[in-house]
Design an enzyme around this catalytic site. Structure first.
Site, PDB file in Angstrom:
ATOM      1  N   SER A  29       1.284  -1.261   0.377  1.00  0.00           N
ATOM      2  CA  SER A  29       0.215  -0.021  -0.382  1.00  0.00           C
ATOM      3  C   SER A  29       1.396   0.757   0.236  1.00  0.00           C
ATOM      4  O   SER A  29       1.844   1.568   0.451  1.00  0.00           O
ATOM      5  CB  SER A  29      -0.882   0.176   1.328  1.00  0.00           C
ATOM      6  N   HIS A  60      -4.783  -0.497  -5.181  1.00  0.00           N
ATOM      7  CA  HIS A  60      -3.881  -1.750  -5.442  1.00  0.00           C
ATOM      8  C   HIS A  60      -4.012  -2.257  -6.905  1.00  0.00           C
ATOM      9  O   HIS A  60      -5.163  -3.245  -6.534  1.00  0.00           O
ATOM     10  CB  HIS A  60      -4.466  -3.206  -4.487  1.00  0.00           C
ATOM     11  N   HIS A  82      -4.466 -10.874  -1.070  1.00  0.00           N
ATOM     12  CA  HIS A  82      -4.106 -11.312   0.350  1.00  0.00           C
ATOM     13  C   HIS A  82      -4.971 -12.206   0.995  1.00  0.00           C
ATOM     14  O   HIS A  82      -6.377 -11.989   0.152  1.00  0.00           O
ATOM     15  CB  HIS A  82      -4.691  -9.938   0.832  1.00  0.00           C
ATOM     16  N   TYR A  84      -7.146 -12.188   3.012  1.00  0.00           N
ATOM     17  CA  TYR A  84      -8.566 -11.521   3.706  1.00  0.00           C
ATOM     18  C   TYR A  84      -9.144 -11.011   3.320  1.00  0.00           C
ATOM     19  O   TYR A  84     -10.415 -10.643   2.982  1.00  0.00           O
ATOM     20  CB  TYR A  84      -8.471 -10.361   4.448  1.00  0.00           C
ATOM     21  N   GLU A  85      -8.787 -11.248   1.352  1.00  0.00           N
ATOM     22  CA  GLU A  85     -10.321 -10.872   0.813  1.00  0.00           C
ATOM     23  C   GLU A  85     -10.951 -12.151  -0.113  1.00  0.00           C
ATOM     24  O   GLU A  85     -11.040 -12.159  -0.981  1.00  0.00           O
ATOM     25  CB  GLU A  85      -9.083 -10.682  -0.988  1.00  0.00           C
ATOM     26  N   ALA A 112       2.327  -1.958   4.240  1.00  0.00           N
ATOM     27  CA  ALA A 112       2.252  -1.399   5.610  1.00  0.00           C
ATOM     28  C   ALA A 112       2.034  -1.942   6.366  1.00  0.00           C
ATOM     29  O   ALA A 112       1.579  -3.127   6.753  1.00  0.00           O
ATOM     30  CB  ALA A 112       0.601  -0.158   5.459  1.00  0.00           C
ATOM     31  N   MET A 210      -0.867  -7.448   7.415  1.00  0.00           N
ATOM     32  CA  MET A 210      -2.341  -8.621   6.740  1.00  0.00           C
ATOM     33  C   MET A 210      -1.376  -9.165   5.915  1.00  0.00           C
ATOM     34  O   MET A 210      -1.699  -9.773   4.625  1.00  0.00           O
ATOM     35  CB  MET A 210      -3.095  -7.847   6.341  1.00  0.00           C
ATOM     36  N   SER A 211      -0.017  -9.169   5.451  1.00  0.00           N
ATOM     37  CA  SER A 211       0.067  -9.399   4.063  1.00  0.00           C
ATOM     38  C   SER A 211       1.964 -10.228   4.398  1.00  0.00           C
ATOM     39  O   SER A 211       2.348 -10.299   5.541  1.00  0.00           O
ATOM     40  CB  SER A 211       0.744  -8.128   3.323  1.00  0.00           C
ATOM     41  N   ASN A 234       1.170   3.242  10.246  1.00  0.00           N
ATOM     42  CA  ASN A 234       0.769   3.957  12.235  1.00  0.00           C
ATOM     43  C   ASN A 234       1.625   2.518  13.360  1.00  0.00           C
ATOM     44  O   ASN A 234       1.144   1.760  12.650  1.00  0.00           O
ATOM     45  CB  ASN A 234      -1.280   3.704  11.762  1.00  0.00           C
ATOM     46  N   HIS A 246      -8.355   2.959   7.750  1.00  0.00           N
ATOM     47  CA  HIS A 246      -7.689   2.931   6.927  1.00  0.00           C
ATOM     48  C   HIS A 246      -7.175   3.834   5.611  1.00  0.00           C
ATOM     49  O   HIS A 246      -6.382   3.809   4.919  1.00  0.00           O
ATOM     50  CB  HIS A 246      -8.302   1.804   6.105  1.00  0.00           C
TER      51      HIS A 246
HETATM   52  N1  HPA Z   1      -2.914  -3.883  12.036  1.00  0.00           N
HETATM   53  C1  HPA Z   1      -2.259  -4.530  10.824  1.00  0.00           C
HETATM   54  N2  HPA Z   1      -2.192  -3.888   9.478  1.00  0.00           N
HETATM   55  C2  HPA Z   1      -1.713  -2.746   8.933  1.00  0.00           C
HETATM   56  C3  HPA Z   1      -2.124  -2.392  10.380  1.00  0.00           C
HETATM   57  C4  HPA Z   1      -1.503  -2.175  11.411  1.00  0.00           C
HETATM   58  O1  HPA Z   1      -2.049  -1.195  12.398  1.00  0.00           O
HETATM   59  N3  HPA Z   1      -1.177  -1.075   9.802  1.00  0.00           N
HETATM   60  C5  HPA Z   1      -1.074  -0.819   8.899  1.00  0.00           C
HETATM   61  N4  HPA Z   1      -1.048  -1.958   8.368  1.00  0.00           N
END
Ligand code: HPA
Length: 271
Positions: A29, A60, A82, A84-85, A112, A210-211, A234, A246
């Site tokens: 991302s 993406h 991903h 999760y998709e 990210a 998550m990746s 973050n 997000h």
């Molecule tokens: N958690 C999981 N995945 C992420 C985060 C997070 O805080 N920030 C960016 N991708």
């Protein structure tokens, strides 16, 4: 079609369209437009690669691009899959196996991630030194594709120490802050709870995301050297007294983009 045939068919199509490369980058991302930095670039949309799934996440794009960057031939994956998709582990890691067939020897995975280590701050970069897999999945489950690697591959050097040294050197020369730490793969798509973040901190994680881990495992299985870099977009849930959003995650990714791109460009030149 069996798994091997599916990989071969996709690889043939990609090779015809954009050729081969020894270095590949998965754009996380925020880095989605890094492909524009390639010269003499050729690209193919995932939709035109037989057997490729389609990326559904905003930011993406969904294409493979090959060209020249800092004197090296590089293939970039703009848009990743991903779990999760709803994609299977086989789908998520298909591009890595295609890369392996196309001669990729070194892979840079980017993402990210949320900062778990309280010494980090949003906007810093973290080189991944190791991973923890808490997603409850593994892309190597099922029949072993022995063409690529062994049934029980070693993961003690999943992120290649030599590539880490190059990245440290590049960051130092460019004056870019590069933290280091352990990336913990959580399944998502919801962000973690504060309790989960306290847990992963105790377990030794410095960042969560998550990746990246499925791609790393499959690359390591194939003997591809991996460099992982996270953009800490973050601080993870509960570290600061504010919710995770997000849009803000994406915005931070864009703000860090130039440093991230400069670092990768320099490392690629050294590879
Ligand atoms: N958690 C999981 N995945 C992420 C985060 C997070 O805080 N920030 C960016 N991708």
């Amino acid at each position: 079609m069996d798994s091997m045939q599916r990989i071969r068919t996709a690889a043939e199509t990609v090779e015809k369209a954009i050729g081969k490369a020894e270095i590949a980058v998965i754009l996380g991302s925020g880095l989605g437009d890094f492909g524009n930095d390639l010269t003499d670039a050729k690209e193919i949309s995932y939709a035109d690669i037989p057997g490729f799934p389609l990326s559904t996440v905003q930011g993406h794009a969904g294409k493979l691009i090959a060209g020249t960057l800092n004197g090296k031939r590089v293939m970039m994956m703009s848009g990743r899959f991903h779990s999760y998709e709803g994609h299977s582990m086989e789908d998520v890691t298909l591009p890595i196996r295609v890369m392996a067939l196309l001669g990729v020897k070194k892979l840079i995975v980017t993402n990210a991630a949320g900062g778990v280590n309280t010494a980090f701050s949003a906007g810093c970069l973290m080189m991944i030194t190791d991973f923890i897999n808490l997603a409850g999945k593994n892309p190597l489950v099922g029949e072993n594709l022995s063409f690529f690697g062994p049934r029980f591959p070693d993961m003690s050097r999943a992120y290649t120490p030599e590539l880490q040294s190059l990245a440290r050197e590049s960051a130092k020369n460019l004056g870019i802050r590069l933290e280091e730490g352990v990336y913990c793969w959580m399944s998502g798509p919801c962000y973690e709870t504060p309790a989960e973040i306290r847990m992963v901190r105790i377990l030794g994680a410095d960042a969560v995301g998550m990746s990246t881990v499925p791609e790393t495992i499959v690359a390591a299985h194939s003997g591809i050297q991996v460099l992982g870099v996270s953009c800490i977009t973050n601080m993870a849930a509960g570290v600061l007294d504010q919710p995770i959003n997000h849009e803000e995650v994406m915005e931070m990714g864009r703000r860090v983009r130039n440093d991230f791109a400069a670092l990768l460009t320099d490392v690629i030149g050294k590879m």
